[in-house]
Design a protein around this motif. Structure first.
Motif, PDB file in Angstrom:
ATOM      1  N   LEU A 140      35.096  44.268  29.907  1.00 42.88           N
ATOM      2  CA  LEU A 140      34.752  43.500  31.100  1.00 42.88           C
ATOM      3  C   LEU A 140      35.119  42.045  30.871  1.00 42.88           C
ATOM      4  O   LEU A 140      34.955  41.517  29.765  1.00 42.88           O
ATOM      5  CB  LEU A 140      33.255  43.595  31.393  1.00 42.88           C
ATOM      6  CG  LEU A 140      32.778  44.815  32.174  1.00 42.88           C
ATOM      7  CD1 LEU A 140      31.270  44.953  32.070  1.00 42.88           C
ATOM      8  CD2 LEU A 140      33.203  44.714  33.634  1.00 42.88           C
ATOM      9  N   THR A 141      35.612  41.395  31.911  1.00 44.29           N
ATOM     10  CA  THR A 141      35.799  39.954  31.852  1.00 44.29           C
ATOM     11  C   THR A 141      35.395  39.360  33.192  1.00 44.29           C
ATOM     12  O   THR A 141      35.044  40.093  34.125  1.00 44.29           O
ATOM     13  CB  THR A 141      37.232  39.577  31.453  1.00 44.29           C
ATOM     14  OG1 THR A 141      37.263  38.187  31.101  1.00 44.29           O
ATOM     15  CG2 THR A 141      38.223  39.846  32.575  1.00 44.29           C
ATOM     16  N   ILE A 142      35.433  38.039  33.305  1.00 42.68           N
ATOM     17  CA  ILE A 142      34.722  37.383  34.399  1.00 42.68           C
ATOM     18  C   ILE A 142      35.620  36.795  35.480  1.00 42.68           C
ATOM     19  O   ILE A 142      35.126  36.189  36.427  1.00 42.68           O
ATOM     20  CB  ILE A 142      33.788  36.297  33.833  1.00 42.68           C
ATOM     21  CG1 ILE A 142      34.551  35.336  32.927  1.00 42.68           C
ATOM     22  CG2 ILE A 142      32.635  36.944  33.079  1.00 42.68           C
ATOM     23  CD1 ILE A 142      33.704  34.209  32.337  1.00 42.68           C
ATOM     24  N   SER A 143      36.929  36.986  35.358  1.00 38.24           N
ATOM     25  CA  SER A 143      37.839  36.543  36.419  1.00 38.24           C
ATOM     26  C   SER A 143      39.153  37.287  36.284  1.00 38.24           C
ATOM     27  O   SER A 143      39.502  37.778  35.200  1.00 38.24           O
ATOM     28  CB  SER A 143      38.088  35.028  36.348  1.00 38.24           C
ATOM     29  OG  SER A 143      38.801  34.694  35.173  1.00 38.24           O
ATOM     30  N   ALA A 144      39.887  37.364  37.387  1.00 35.69           N
ATOM     31  CA  ALA A 144      41.211  37.983  37.344  1.00 35.69           C
ATOM     32  C   ALA A 144      42.151  37.173  36.462  1.00 35.69           C
ATOM     33  O   ALA A 144      43.023  37.727  35.781  1.00 35.69           O
ATOM     34  CB  ALA A 144      41.770  38.099  38.761  1.00 35.69           C
ATOM     35  N   SER A 145      41.978  35.860  36.468  1.00 32.93           N
ATOM     36  CA  SER A 145      42.780  34.997  35.606  1.00 32.93           C
ATOM     37  C   SER A 145      42.551  35.331  34.141  1.00 32.93           C
ATOM     38  O   SER A 145      43.501  35.475  33.360  1.00 32.93           O
ATOM     39  CB  SER A 145      42.420  33.533  35.878  1.00 32.93           C
ATOM     40  OG  SER A 145      42.984  32.677  34.909  1.00 32.93           O
ATOM     41  N   ALA A 146      41.283  35.466  33.748  1.00 31.74           N
ATOM     42  CA  ALA A 146      40.974  35.803  32.357  1.00 31.74           C
ATOM     43  C   ALA A 146      41.525  37.178  31.997  1.00 31.74           C
ATOM     44  O   ALA A 146      42.030  37.388  30.889  1.00 31.74           O
ATOM     45  CB  ALA A 146      39.464  35.759  32.132  1.00 31.74           C
ATOM     46  N   LYS A 147      41.435  38.118  32.920  1.00 28.13           N
ATOM     47  CA  LYS A 147      41.962  39.463  32.673  1.00 28.13           C
ATOM     48  C   LYS A 147      43.450  39.410  32.335  1.00 28.13           C
ATOM     49  O   LYS A 147      43.903  40.012  31.346  1.00 28.13           O
ATOM     50  CB  LYS A 147      41.730  40.342  33.903  1.00 28.13           C
ATOM     51  CG  LYS A 147      42.391  41.708  33.822  1.00 28.13           C
ATOM     52  CD  LYS A 147      42.118  42.534  35.077  1.00 28.13           C
ATOM     53  CE  LYS A 147      42.867  43.869  35.034  1.00 28.13           C
ATOM     54  NZ  LYS A 147      42.514  44.739  36.188  1.00 28.13           N
ATOM     55  N   ALA A 148      44.221  38.712  33.152  1.00 25.74           N
ATOM     56  CA  ALA A 148      45.665  38.636  32.925  1.00 25.74           C
ATOM     57  C   ALA A 148      45.979  37.951  31.600  1.00 25.74           C
ATOM     58  O   ALA A 148      46.878  38.379  30.859  1.00 25.74           O
ATOM     59  CB  ALA A 148      46.324  37.891  34.081  1.00 25.74           C
ATOM     60  N   GLU A 149      45.230  36.903  31.272  1.00 26.33           N
ATOM     61  CA  GLU A 149      45.504  36.160  30.041  1.00 26.33           C
ATOM     62  C   GLU A 149      45.097  36.953  28.798  1.00 26.33           C
ATOM     63  O   GLU A 149      45.786  36.908  27.775  1.00 26.33           O
ATOM     64  CB  GLU A 149      44.791  34.814  30.087  1.00 26.33           C
ATOM     65  CG  GLU A 149      45.400  33.874  31.123  1.00 26.33           C
ATOM     66  CD  GLU A 149      44.688  32.540  31.194  1.00 26.33           C
ATOM     67  OE1 GLU A 149      43.608  32.419  30.587  1.00 26.33           O
ATOM     68  OE2 GLU A 149      45.211  31.628  31.854  1.00 26.33           O
ATOM     69  N   ILE A 150      43.977  37.669  28.873  1.00 24.17           N
ATOM     70  CA  ILE A 150      43.562  38.502  27.738  1.00 24.17           C
ATOM     71  C   ILE A 150      44.593  39.595  27.485  1.00 24.17           C
ATOM     72  O   ILE A 150      44.988  39.860  26.346  1.00 24.17           O
ATOM     73  CB  ILE A 150      42.170  39.109  28.000  1.00 24.17           C
ATOM     74  CG1 ILE A 150      41.100  38.017  27.977  1.00 24.17           C
ATOM     75  CG2 ILE A 150      41.843  40.185  26.967  1.00 24.17           C
ATOM     76  CD1 ILE A 150      39.754  38.464  28.517  1.00 24.17           C
ATOM     77  N   ALA A 151      45.045  40.230  28.558  1.00 22.96           N
ATOM     78  CA  ALA A 151      46.048  41.286  28.416  1.00 22.96           C
ATOM     79  C   ALA A 151      47.339  40.738  27.812  1.00 22.96           C
ATOM     80  O   ALA A 151      47.938  41.352  26.917  1.00 22.96           O
ATOM     81  CB  ALA A 151      46.319  41.929  29.771  1.00 22.96           C
ATOM     82  N   ALA A 152      47.770  39.574  28.275  1.00 24.07           N
ATOM     83  CA  ALA A 152      49.012  38.985  27.772  1.00 24.07           C
ATOM     84  C   ALA A 152      48.884  38.564  26.311  1.00 24.07           C
ATOM     85  O   ALA A 152      49.815  38.728  25.521  1.00 24.07           O
ATOM     86  CB  ALA A 152      49.406  37.786  28.634  1.00 24.07           C
ATOM     87  N   ALA A 153      47.715  38.027  25.944  1.00 23.67           N
ATOM     88  CA  ALA A 153      47.535  37.503  24.588  1.00 23.67           C
ATOM     89  C   ALA A 153      47.308  38.596  23.555  1.00 23.67           C
ATOM     90  O   ALA A 153      47.617  38.414  22.377  1.00 23.67           O
ATOM     91  CB  ALA A 153      46.367  36.521  24.564  1.00 23.67           C
TER      92      ALA A 153
END
Length: 370
Positions: A140-153
């Motif tokens: 779980l994460t707290i924003s769509a922005s964080a989701k995309a960045e976690i996946a990319a990183a």
């Protein structure tokens, strides 16, 4: 379902992760009448959850040590109670955790903003969080922005990551009464007008940049004042040094950690919130300020456009003049502030802990039924 939540990181002094864990737990208990909940605590059963003793089973660690609790006691308890699923809302699961699990990861800082991490975060928290990404059934994460960045990183598939937004603490739903505002003004010796900033004193919050821009505002508006509130973390020396270098000791107050009971009044007393952070997984102060009718200046980066929509005055945190211009406009333009107050009130209604709890429970069901 027999659901366990690791709340061992909860203490009386909350920052973002602890607020999330506390308010999510409360919302789950208020909205879910059929599942069996087990909450794990360290040091004490949190006072704000004690009223739910008839809805959840509370377990208290016998260890004072954080490491012993996380790495030994929690894995043992999840096996002892035979939990169907355990959620780690604020801290990654221990190495011995075997139960199907969900972990909340707030942003991608641990993987691509490492120069802004403390030593403890780099050596203990980051390795555990990396393992959590692999071992958890769902993140779980707290924003769509964080989701995309976690996946990319991290190269974790986006399909493994779900989003459930934050919301202001329920204390922000109550009216801020005049006598309480006066008591808070007296308690902190607040000036009649001031800019407010809420952020842990660490580099990614860009407080040194805010101070530079505020110094330029003071050159035009000598009566301007800046109040900084937030936990004094590993970047505090840099902030205090910058205040001295800019000779802003008389124009700036550093309050340190502020109890949440005082926060609504502090926001309400401020002319506006200044939040020019370099990076946020969500940006909860934006919604907290808007909840009490305070206009907001914030960065146009990371999750903040997603959270704020068109309800704030955006600035580029990497460009000092952008922040300075924003401070000048909001300090002097009453019509602009009035417009942002109305837009902020509309924006904050998009978020609630009931919505967060519903999205979270859907993830639990997906994990157990998938």
């Amino acid at each position: 379902m027999k659901l366990a939540l690791d709340l061992t990181s909860l203490c009386r002094r909350h920052t973002g992760m602890e607020y999330y864990a506390l308010n999510l737990s409360r919302a789950l208990l208020e909205t879910d009448g059929k599942d069996e909940f087990h909450f794990f605590f360290r040091r004490e059963i949190h006072p704000e959850l004690q009223a739910f003793a008839n809805r959840a089973v509370f377990h208290l660690s016998p260890f004072g040590s954080q490491v012993a609790t996380e790495q030994v006691w929690v894995p043992g308890m999840e096996r002892k109670i035979k939990a169907d699923l355990i959620h780690f809302p604020a801290f990654p699961p221990g190495l011995l955790s075997k139960t199907p699990k969900v972990a909340t990861v707030f942003d991608s800082t641990l993987w691509h903003k490492t120069e802004r991490l403390s030593w403890k975060a780099k050596t203990y928290f980051a390795p555990l969080a990396g393992r959590a990404l692999k071992k958890s059934r769902k993140i779980l994460t707290i924003s769509a922005s964080a989701k995309a960045e976690i996946a990319a990183a991290t190269k974790i598939p986006e399909s493994k990551i779900a989003v459930s937004h934050l919301a202001p603490d329920p204390i922000f739903e109550r009216p801020v009464m005049g006598e309480h505002k006066q008591a808070v003004r007296t308690k902190y010796t607040l000036p009649e007008r001031f800019i407010f900033s809420v952020a842990t004193l660490e580099p990614r919050k860009n407080l040194s940049g805010l101070l530079d821009s505020f110094s330029r505002l003071v050159g035009k508006e000598p009566e301007a004042r800046l109040i900084l509130a937030g936990r004094l973390a590993w970047g505090k020396e840099q902030v205090l040094k910058r205040i001295a270098e800019l000779k802003l000791e008389k124009q700036t107050q550093v309050l340190g950690y502020v109890p949440k009971e005082d926060l609504p009044a502090l926001y309400a007393l401020a002319d506006f919130l200044a939040f020019p952070s370099f990076y946020e997984g969500f940006g909860l102060p934006v919604l907290e300020a808007q909840s009490v009718g305070t206009p907001v200046l914030c960065s146009n980066t990371s999750s903040l456009p997603e959270v704020a929509g068109n309800s704030v005055f955006f600035v580029d945190p990497h460009v000092g003049e952008s922040v300075t211009d924003g401070l000048k406009k909001l300090w002097s333009d009453e019509a602009l502030k009035k417009d942002l107050i109305q837009k902020g009130k509309e924006n904050v209604f998009r978020f609630s802990w009931r919505k967060t709890a519903s999205a979270t429970r859907a993830v639990y069901e997906e994990v157990l039924n998938g």
